[in-house]
Design a protein around this motif. Sequence first.
Motif, PDB file in Angstrom:
ATOM      1  N   LYS A  34       0.827  -1.212   0.000  1.00  0.00           N
ATOM      2  CA  LYS A  34       0.000   0.000   0.000  1.00  0.00           C
ATOM      3  C   LYS A  34       0.856   1.254   0.000  1.00  0.00           C
ATOM      4  CE  LYS A  34      -3.920   2.213   2.286  1.00  0.00           C
ATOM      5  NZ  LYS A  34      -4.925   2.102   3.373  1.00  0.00           N
ATOM      6  N   ALA A  35       1.931   1.267   0.794  1.00  0.00           N
ATOM      7  CA  ALA A  35       2.778   2.456   0.895  1.00  0.00           C
ATOM      8  C   ALA A  35       3.492   2.751  -0.423  1.00  0.00           C
ATOM      9  CB  ALA A  35       3.802   2.265   2.009  1.00  0.00           C
ATOM     10  N   GLU A  36       3.903   1.703  -1.149  1.00  0.00           N
ATOM     11  CA  GLU A  36       4.740   1.912  -2.326  1.00  0.00           C
ATOM     12  C   GLU A  36       3.984   1.888  -3.647  1.00  0.00           C
ATOM     13  OE1 GLU A  36       8.574   0.131  -2.391  1.00  0.00           O
ATOM     14  OE2 GLU A  36       8.581  -0.248  -0.224  1.00  0.00           O
ATOM     15  N   THR A  37       2.772   1.343  -3.650  1.00  0.00           N
ATOM     16  CA  THR A  37       2.004   1.311  -4.905  1.00  0.00           C
ATOM     17  C   THR A  37       0.647   2.000  -4.786  1.00  0.00           C
ATOM     18  OG1 THR A  37       0.840  -0.775  -4.429  1.00  0.00           O
ATOM     19  CG2 THR A  37       3.046  -0.938  -5.423  1.00  0.00           C
ATOM     20  N   GLY A  38       0.197   2.250  -3.552  1.00  0.00           N
ATOM     21  CA  GLY A  38      -1.131   2.811  -3.347  1.00  0.00           C
ATOM     22  C   GLY A  38      -2.243   1.785  -3.416  1.00  0.00           C
ATOM     23  N   VAL A  39      -1.895   0.521  -3.612  1.00  0.00           N
ATOM     24  CA  VAL A  39      -2.894  -0.540  -3.746  1.00  0.00           C
ATOM     25  C   VAL A  39      -3.185  -1.144  -2.373  1.00  0.00           C
ATOM     26  CG1 VAL A  39      -3.373  -2.828  -4.696  1.00  0.00           C
ATOM     27  CG2 VAL A  39      -2.260  -1.089  -6.111  1.00  0.00           C
ATOM     28  N   ASP A  40      -4.451  -1.112  -1.994  1.00  0.00           N
ATOM     29  CA  ASP A  40      -4.892  -1.676  -0.718  1.00  0.00           C
ATOM     30  C   ASP A  40      -5.441  -3.079  -0.989  1.00  0.00           C
ATOM     31  OD1 ASP A  40      -5.704  -2.125   1.846  1.00  0.00           O
ATOM     32  OD2 ASP A  40      -7.328  -0.668   1.844  1.00  0.00           O
TER      33      ASP A  40
END
Length: 309
Positions: free
Chosen positions: A97-103
């Motif tokens: 999540k921190a590095e791609t924005g994908v949750d």
Amino acid sequence: MRLGVLDVGSNTVHLLVVDAHPGARPLPAHSHKAELRLAELLDEDAAVGPDGVARLIEVIGDAVQAAEDQGCEQVLPFATSAVREASNADEVLARVKAETGVDLQVLTGEEEARLTFLAARRWFGWSAGKLLVLDIGGGSLEIAYGIDEEPYAAVSLPLGAGRLTALLPGDPPDPQDVKALRRRIRAEIARTVGEFSRFGKPDHIVATSKTFRQLARIAGAARSGEGLYVQRELSRKSLQEWMPKLAAMTAEQRGALPGVSEGRARQLLAGALVAEGAMDLFGAAVLEICPWALREGVILRRLDHLPAS
């Protein structure tokens, strides 16, 4: 609208882009796939190591870019057994999540089975009656049974083709290892049969997933290029005839079979043992192959929550 579904599985990270709206079938528009074999990147503590996390982030980043390039309005990201069972799953999810924005949403095994069942139900329709649905993934086997869109029963067993291949180290594997794995698979499946048999005999027994499609193809089913709507089946008789041949082959030889990808060739024997065990124990003479599976189930569930307009 154009939707993307990002499936972080035990074998691959697969982005499927579809054009869809409520009340219509989702139409595939683009597919972006990377073989990661996340289940094989777990260390002895069942954790995803630094190299595995870095590779996962890279592959998800590529998929996000592909979704953007394809004009997706929304991406539905989920992960299955490899992430679910990793001892450092929370850390992996936070890094992603921190590095791609994908949750990434981690599905339970039962959720996998229920969503796959929904996809099969929509594909075959109400007239198919009671369905028993089998799905062999890299990390688990899902089984679901019912007559509506929500199954009566749904279970997930740790019998994925990738997971079990680790128990067949030889190439070709030692016959004793094959026999031992066969016993283990059947004992695991047998524990669940009673949970489903109390609902009566199904009208159709349906199989989804790459493993079943490959087994059907080598047994004579139509190739994928002939389209989604060609009826494909896998008979227990054909599978039993192929079992000793598959067990005697090297991975390279299996990879030369029709419809078998090089990346999946190592896992084909373990997957075939699971398929044969499930067919025997559930009394399935023939499996009907469904082209829709978990990803389509996720899309359909999302569409059900959109306004019809």
